[in-house]
Design a protein around this motif. Structure first.
Motif, mmCIF file in Angstrom:
data_model
loop_
_atom_site.group_PDB
_atom_site.id
_atom_site.type_symbol
_atom_site.label_atom_id
_atom_site.label_comp_id
_atom_site.label_asym_id
_atom_site.label_seq_id
_atom_site.Cartn_x
_atom_site.Cartn_y
_atom_site.Cartn_z
ATOM 1 N N GLY A 236 0.697 -1.227 0.067
ATOM 2 C CA GLY A 236 -0.111 -0.144 0.047
ATOM 3 C C GLY A 236 0.886 1.166 -0.029
ATOM 4 O O GLY A 236 0.280 2.394 -0.021
ATOM 5 N N THR A 237 2.083 1.121 0.211
ATOM 6 C CA THR A 237 3.161 2.284 -0.113
ATOM 7 C C THR A 237 3.778 2.435 -1.062
ATOM 8 O O THR A 237 3.385 1.601 -2.164
ATOM 9 N N ASN A 238 4.363 3.476 -1.574
ATOM 10 C CA ASN A 238 5.177 3.784 -2.925
ATOM 11 C C ASN A 238 6.519 3.950 -2.640
ATOM 12 O O ASN A 238 7.222 4.495 -3.597
ATOM 13 N N THR A 239 7.201 3.499 -1.246
ATOM 14 C CA THR A 239 8.558 3.624 -1.365
ATOM 15 C C THR A 239 9.056 2.333 -0.344
ATOM 16 O O THR A 239 8.136 1.579 -0.046
ATOM 17 N N TRP A 240 10.314 2.105 -0.609
ATOM 18 C CA TRP A 240 10.872 1.114 0.380
ATOM 19 C C TRP A 240 11.773 1.589 1.377
ATOM 20 O O TRP A 240 12.201 2.851 1.304
ATOM 21 N N THR A 241 12.128 0.929 2.602
ATOM 22 C CA THR A 241 12.907 1.272 3.577
ATOM 23 C C THR A 241 13.771 0.421 3.715
ATOM 24 O O THR A 241 13.829 -0.994 3.238
ATOM 25 N N LEU A 242 15.230 0.687 3.966
ATOM 26 C CA LEU A 242 16.547 -0.030 4.055
ATOM 27 C C LEU A 242 16.294 -1.071 5.062
ATOM 28 O O LEU A 242 15.942 -0.749 6.205
ATOM 29 N N VAL A 243 16.769 -2.320 4.923
ATOM 30 C CA VAL A 243 16.833 -3.353 5.918
ATOM 31 C C VAL A 243 18.397 -3.507 6.321
ATOM 32 O O VAL A 243 18.830 -3.756 7.438
ATOM 33 N N ALA A 244 19.001 -3.795 5.077
ATOM 34 C CA ALA A 244 20.493 -4.148 5.331
ATOM 35 C C ALA A 244 21.137 -3.851 3.998
ATOM 36 O O ALA A 244 20.842 -3.624 2.800
ATOM 37 N N GLY A 245 22.677 -3.353 4.255
ATOM 38 C CA GLY A 245 23.471 -3.312 3.064
ATOM 39 C C GLY A 245 23.370 -1.413 2.925
ATOM 40 O O GLY A 245 23.044 -0.985 3.935
ATOM 41 N N ASN A 246 24.031 -0.978 1.803
ATOM 42 C CA ASN A 246 24.448 0.439 1.716
ATOM 43 C C ASN A 246 23.185 1.030 1.010
ATOM 44 O O ASN A 246 22.887 0.645 -0.241
#
Length: 338
Positions: A236-246
Motif C-alpha cells: 500500500g506504500t510507494n517507497t521502500w525502507t532499507l533493511v541491510a546493506g548500503n
C-alpha cells in the motif's frame, strides 16, 4: 496502645499487593557450526546424474525435511528424501522446448500447503505450477518464451512469494525492475511496486532477485541485487525502507555492506539471513540491526566444507538449521545450529 499500632501494621502487611515481578522472555541462542555437511550434490563436480547438481539456484524443505532443489543448469526440479544423497526428478528433463513438461533455468520455488510447487521458469519468462505428484506443469503467469513489460508479460522473473490465505502470488520481475501481484485464475498481473526504470532511490528497484513475504509487518523483503541492499516494501506504500546493506548502492565486504545479495529471509523472531553471493558468505542480522555477522562461508571462494562459492539461496528448518544452495560448488550444504 502498642497493641493497636501493631495490629494496624500487621493488617497493612496482609493487604499489601503481591509483587508483579516480570518474567524475562526467552530468546534462543543462535549459533551455527562453521563446517557444512553436503546433503545434495557433489562438490565442484557438476553433472546430471541422480546424485549430482549443476548450478543449484534454490532450495525448499517440506514438512518432513525433504529437499526440493531448483537444479538450474539441468533445467529440472530435484527431490531428495531426508538423509538420502540421490535425488529424483519432479519436473523438467533438461530438454530445451516450451512444452508443459520442460523448464529453462528454473530459479525459485514456493510450496503451498498441499505440496504443489510454483516455479520461476526464468528463461521462458513464466511462472509454472506443478500439482503434487503430477508429471507436467502449467503456466500461471507470463507468456511462454515471450518477454515484455505488459501486464501479462514477465522478463526473466526470479523471486516468488505466495500469500497463504489469499493465494496471491508475488513475483520479482527482474529485468522490468518491478514487483508484480498475480491472482490465481487470471491472465494478467498487477503492478505492485517499481516498474519505473532501474535506480537506487527508494521509489525504484534495480534487478530485484529474491522475495520474502513477511506477514507480521504486511510487507515484502526484497533482495535489491544490483544496488547491493535488502529493502522492505510495505503493501500500500510507494517507497521502500532499507533493511541491510548500503543505501547508496555501493558493494563491500564489511559488516554493514553486501555484494550482489541474491536472497534474504526472516526467521520467526524477525532476524534476517542474507545470501551475500559475491562475498561468498551468509550474513546474519539481528532484528533491527544493520551490522551483520557471517554465519557460513569465509569470504574465500573455494570448495572446502567451511567455504562457499556464489551462494544463491538459503533456508531454515524448524530447528533453525541452515541450508545453503552453494551454487558455484554444485551442492547443498547444511550448517547445524548448536
Amino acid at each position: 496502645m502498642l497493641l493497636i499500632i501493631a495490629g494496624i501494621i500487621l493488617l497493612l502487611f496482609l493487604i499489601k499487593p503481591k509483587s508483579t515481578k516480570s518474567v524475562p522472555s526467552y530468546t534462543p541462542e543462535l549459533r551455527w557450526n562453521s563446517t557444512g555437511m553436503t546433503v545434495a550434490g557433489t562438490s565442484s563436480m557438476p553433472g546430471n546424474a541422480s546424485h549430482q547438481l549443476n548450478d543449484p539456484a534454490d532450495i525448499i524443505l517440506d514438512y518432513e525435511n525433504n529437499l526440493y532443489i531448483a537444479d538450474r543448469k539441468n533445467n529440472r526440479i530435484q527431490k531428495y528424501l531426508f538423509g538420502i544423497l540421490n535425488g529424483t526428478t519432479v519436473t523438467g528433463s533438461g530438454i530445451y522446448n516450451y512444452s508443459q513438461y520442460q523448464l529453462s533455468n528454473p530459479a525459485r520455488m514456493i510450496m503451498d500447503s498441499n505440496r504443489n510447487l510454483y516455479i520461476s521458469d526464468t528463461s521462458y519468462h513464466r511462472i509454472q505450477f506443478w500439482p503434487n505428484n503430477a508429471n507436467y506443469t502449467m503456466t500461471v503467469a507470463g507468456i511462454t518464451n515471450i518477454y515484455g513489460n505488459s501486464s501479462n508479460q514477465l522478463y526473466y522473473p526470479i523471486g516468488i512469494a505466495l500469500h497463504p490465505t489469499s493465494g496471491e502470488l508475488y513475483i520479482s520481475d527482474q529485468f522490468n525492475h518491478r514487483i508484480m501481484s498475480h491472482t490465481s485464475g487470471t491472465n494478467f498481473s498487477t503492478l505492485l511496486f517499481g516498474g519505473n526504470g532501474a535506480g537506487i532511490n527508494n521509489t525504484k528497484l534495480y534487478y530485484p532477485y529474491g522475495l520474502h513475504l513477511d506477514l507480521f509487518s504486511n510487507s515484502l523483503i526484497i533482495a535489491n541485487t544490483f544496488v547491493n541492499n535488502i529493502v522492505r516494501y510495505v503493501f500500500g506504500t510507494n517507497t521502500w525502507t532499507l533493511v541491510a546493506g548500503n543505501i547508496s548502492g555501493f558493494a563491500g565486504n564489511t559488516s554493514t555492506h553486501l555484494n550482489s545479495p541474491y536472497e534474504a529471509i526472516l526467521d520467526p523472531m524477525g532476524n534476517l539471513y542474507v545470501a551475500d553471493r559475491n562475498n561468498h558468505r551468509i550474513q546474519f542480522f539481528k532484528a533491527g540491526q544493520s551490522n551483520g555477522i557471517t554465519i557460513a562461508g569465509t569470504g574465500a571462494n573455494s570448495s572446502s566444507a567451511t567455504t562457499l562459492l556464489l551462494p544463491r539461496s538459503l533456508r531454515l528448518d524448524s530447528q533453525l538449521n541452515l541450508y545453503v544452495a552453494d551454487t558455484g560448488n554444485h551442492r547443498i550444504l547444511k550448517f547445524l545450529r548448536y
